[in-house]
Design an enzyme around this catalytic site. Structure first.
Site, PDB file in Angstrom:
ATOM      1  N   MET A 122      50.383  61.337  19.692  1.00  0.00           N
ATOM      2  CA  MET A 122      51.437  61.966  20.490  1.00  0.00           C
ATOM      3  C   MET A 122      51.536  61.275  21.848  1.00  0.00           C
ATOM      4  SD  MET A 122      51.576  65.932  19.430  1.00  0.00           S
ATOM      5  CE  MET A 122      50.220  66.510  20.416  1.00  0.00           C
TER       6      MET A 122
ATOM      7  N   LEU B  93      48.338  57.686  25.984  1.00  0.00           N
ATOM      8  CA  LEU B  93      47.189  57.045  25.327  1.00  0.00           C
ATOM      9  C   LEU B  93      45.958  56.949  26.222  1.00  0.00           C
ATOM     10  CD1 LEU B  93      49.023  54.066  23.552  1.00  0.00           C
ATOM     11  CD2 LEU B  93      48.480  56.328  22.607  1.00  0.00           C
TER      12      LEU B  93
ATOM     13  N   ARG C 180      45.176  66.229  27.037  1.00  0.00           N
ATOM     14  CA  ARG C 180      45.299  67.509  27.763  1.00  0.00           C
ATOM     15  C   ARG C 180      44.323  67.608  28.938  1.00  0.00           C
ATOM     16  NH1 ARG C 180      46.711  69.617  22.317  1.00  0.00           N
ATOM     17  NH2 ARG C 180      48.783  70.527  22.539  1.00  0.00           N
TER      18      ARG C 180
ATOM     19  N   HIS D 204      42.432  57.120  21.562  1.00  0.00           N
ATOM     20  CA  HIS D 204      43.509  56.560  20.741  1.00  0.00           C
ATOM     21  C   HIS D 204      43.272  55.061  20.510  1.00  0.00           C
ATOM     22  CE1 HIS D 204      45.878  59.850  22.946  1.00  0.00           C
ATOM     23  NE2 HIS D 204      45.928  60.208  21.673  1.00  0.00           N
TER      24      HIS D 204
HETATM   25  P1  AMP Z   1      46.841  63.063  19.657  1.00  0.00           P
HETATM   26  O1  AMP Z   1      47.682  62.084  20.398  1.00  0.00           O
HETATM   27  O2  AMP Z   1      46.042  63.961  20.555  1.00  0.00           O
HETATM   28  O3  AMP Z   1      47.608  63.791  18.585  1.00  0.00           O
HETATM   29  O4  AMP Z   1      45.741  62.210  18.886  1.00  0.00           O
HETATM   30  C1  AMP Z   1      46.097  61.151  18.033  1.00  0.00           C
HETATM   31  C2  AMP Z   1      44.862  60.718  17.278  1.00  0.00           C
HETATM   32  O5  AMP Z   1      43.854  60.295  18.200  1.00  0.00           O
HETATM   33  C3  AMP Z   1      44.246  61.847  16.448  1.00  0.00           C
HETATM   34  O6  AMP Z   1      43.819  61.334  15.193  1.00  0.00           O
HETATM   35  C4  AMP Z   1      43.078  62.292  17.280  1.00  0.00           C
HETATM   36  O7  AMP Z   1      42.023  62.847  16.528  1.00  0.00           O
HETATM   37  C5  AMP Z   1      42.648  60.962  17.903  1.00  0.00           C
HETATM   38  N1  AMP Z   1      41.898  61.234  19.129  1.00  0.00           N
HETATM   39  C6  AMP Z   1      42.274  62.013  20.175  1.00  0.00           C
HETATM   40  N2  AMP Z   1      41.294  62.059  21.086  1.00  0.00           N
HETATM   41  C7  AMP Z   1      40.273  61.296  20.634  1.00  0.00           C
HETATM   42  C8  AMP Z   1      38.976  60.961  21.122  1.00  0.00           C
HETATM   43  N3  AMP Z   1      38.532  61.412  22.283  1.00  0.00           N
HETATM   44  N4  AMP Z   1      38.199  60.145  20.362  1.00  0.00           N
HETATM   45  C9  AMP Z   1      38.655  59.668  19.181  1.00  0.00           C
HETATM   46  N5  AMP Z   1      39.853  59.950  18.658  1.00  0.00           N
HETATM   47  C10 AMP Z   1      40.660  60.756  19.372  1.00  0.00           C
END
Ligand code: AMP
Length: 290
Positions: A30, A33, A188, A37
């Site tokens: 989302m 970054l 967040r 990510h």
């Molecule tokens: P989001 O943008 O929050 O929807 O996350 C996109 C992808 O990044 C999802 O597969 C999350 O699990 C992964 N992700 C988010 N935060 C982390 C983190 N701290 N470590 C590893 N992967 C992450």
């Protein structure tokens, strides 16, 4: 790096890549970054010929009263980071492109995988997640797709969805990337005030204590859970949504961590909902101390 906004153009690009024998990797995000990510992006670049990073704040996974409007967005910064990593295509569809007027099809993984944990406090969330990832799979045609264990329930839901719907992508699930102070990286985290951030640090502290207990041979889920709750419930600490110790694949609660377990935590710090988890691997268990 190409920036593609239309579904048709994205699918044409992906079809050409697949036809010419390239391995396509997809990293759905989302945006906003961070290194979490980027760890997924790095893995895709290493393992695939073409890496597509999608950035889409998916409205169907947000409930009423959640942070859809204020969710951080910075496409400029994201494209800079993506380009620097070597992403081939950043796919940035609009809401209108993904859910045009009259859109009415949703993908729902039913049962205990989506009923508990985050599913209990965010009804409809995983329906939105499964729907958007299914659409992205159909648009980007990935051979491999990359997710973080930080969102362990999401990863389990996607694996189930891909299996049940016969989508042939390999679902790769990678470790949590943390800030120096231990807080799991999350888009967040920018919502947190300095004071709230201090409170949020009780989460990695509690999870570290849980791993240490498992490492030293404690296998009782109840004991580990109690310890985590005690740490989180420190004076003025975060408000617990759940602390659960579950089977990593089925997400059903376990009584013992023997054979491996996932310790999953969700809390509210002020109005910000944070989740984190650790995997207790089979190897961690020395047994003996219960
Ligand atoms: P989001 O943008 O929050 O929807 O996350 C996109 C992808 O990044 C999802 O597969 C999350 O699990 C992964 N992700 C988010 N935060 C982390 C983190 N701290 N470590 C590893 N992967 C992450």
């Amino acid at each position: 790096m190409k920036i593609i906004r239309s579904i048709r153009e994205m699918r044409d690009f992906a079809s050409d890549a697949v036809r010419s024998g390239k391995v396509v990797g997809l990293v759905p995000t989302m945006g906003s970054l961070h290194e979490g990510h980027l760890s997924l992006v790095k893995a895709s670049i290493k393992e695939c010929d073409i890496t597509v990073l999608s950035v889409f704040v998916n409205p169907s996974q947000f409930g009423t009263g959640e942070d859809l409007e204020k969710y951080p967005r910075d496409i400029q910064k994201d494209s800079g980071l993506a380009e620097k990593e070597g992403v081939d295509v950043m796919f940035v569809p609009s809401e209108q492109e993904m859910y045009p007027e009259g859109y009415s099809t949703y993908v729902q993984v039913t049962g205990s995988l989506t009923d508990g944990l985050c599913g209990a406090s965010r009804p409809g969330h995983f329906r939105g997640v499964a729907t958007v990832v299914c659409k992205l799979f159909n648009i980007v045609l990935p051979h491999k797709s990359y997710f973080g264990i930080k969102d362990a329930q999401q990863a389990a839901v996607i694996k189930k969805m891909a299996g049940d719907l016969d989508y042939p992508a390999e679902i790769r699930v990678l470790p949590v990337v943390r800030e120096k102070d231990g807080l799991a990286m999350s888009s967040r985290n920018v919502y947190l005030t300095q004071e709230e951030r201090k409170k949020a640090l009780l989460i990695p502290k509690a999870l570290k204590r849980a791993s240490d207990m498992a490492e030293s041979g404690v296998t009782s889920a109840e004991k580990i859970k109690k310890e985590i709750e005690d740490i989180l419930m420190a004076d003025n600490g975060p408000r617990i949504d759940y602390v659960e110790i579950v089977d990593p694949a089925t997400l059903d609660p376990v009584e013992s961590t023997i054979g491996g377990a996932l310790i999953a935590v969700a809390v509210y710090v002020g109005s910000t909902r944070l989740i984190d988890n650790v995997v207790i691997s089979e190897r961690t268990q020395h047994g003996g101390n219960e």
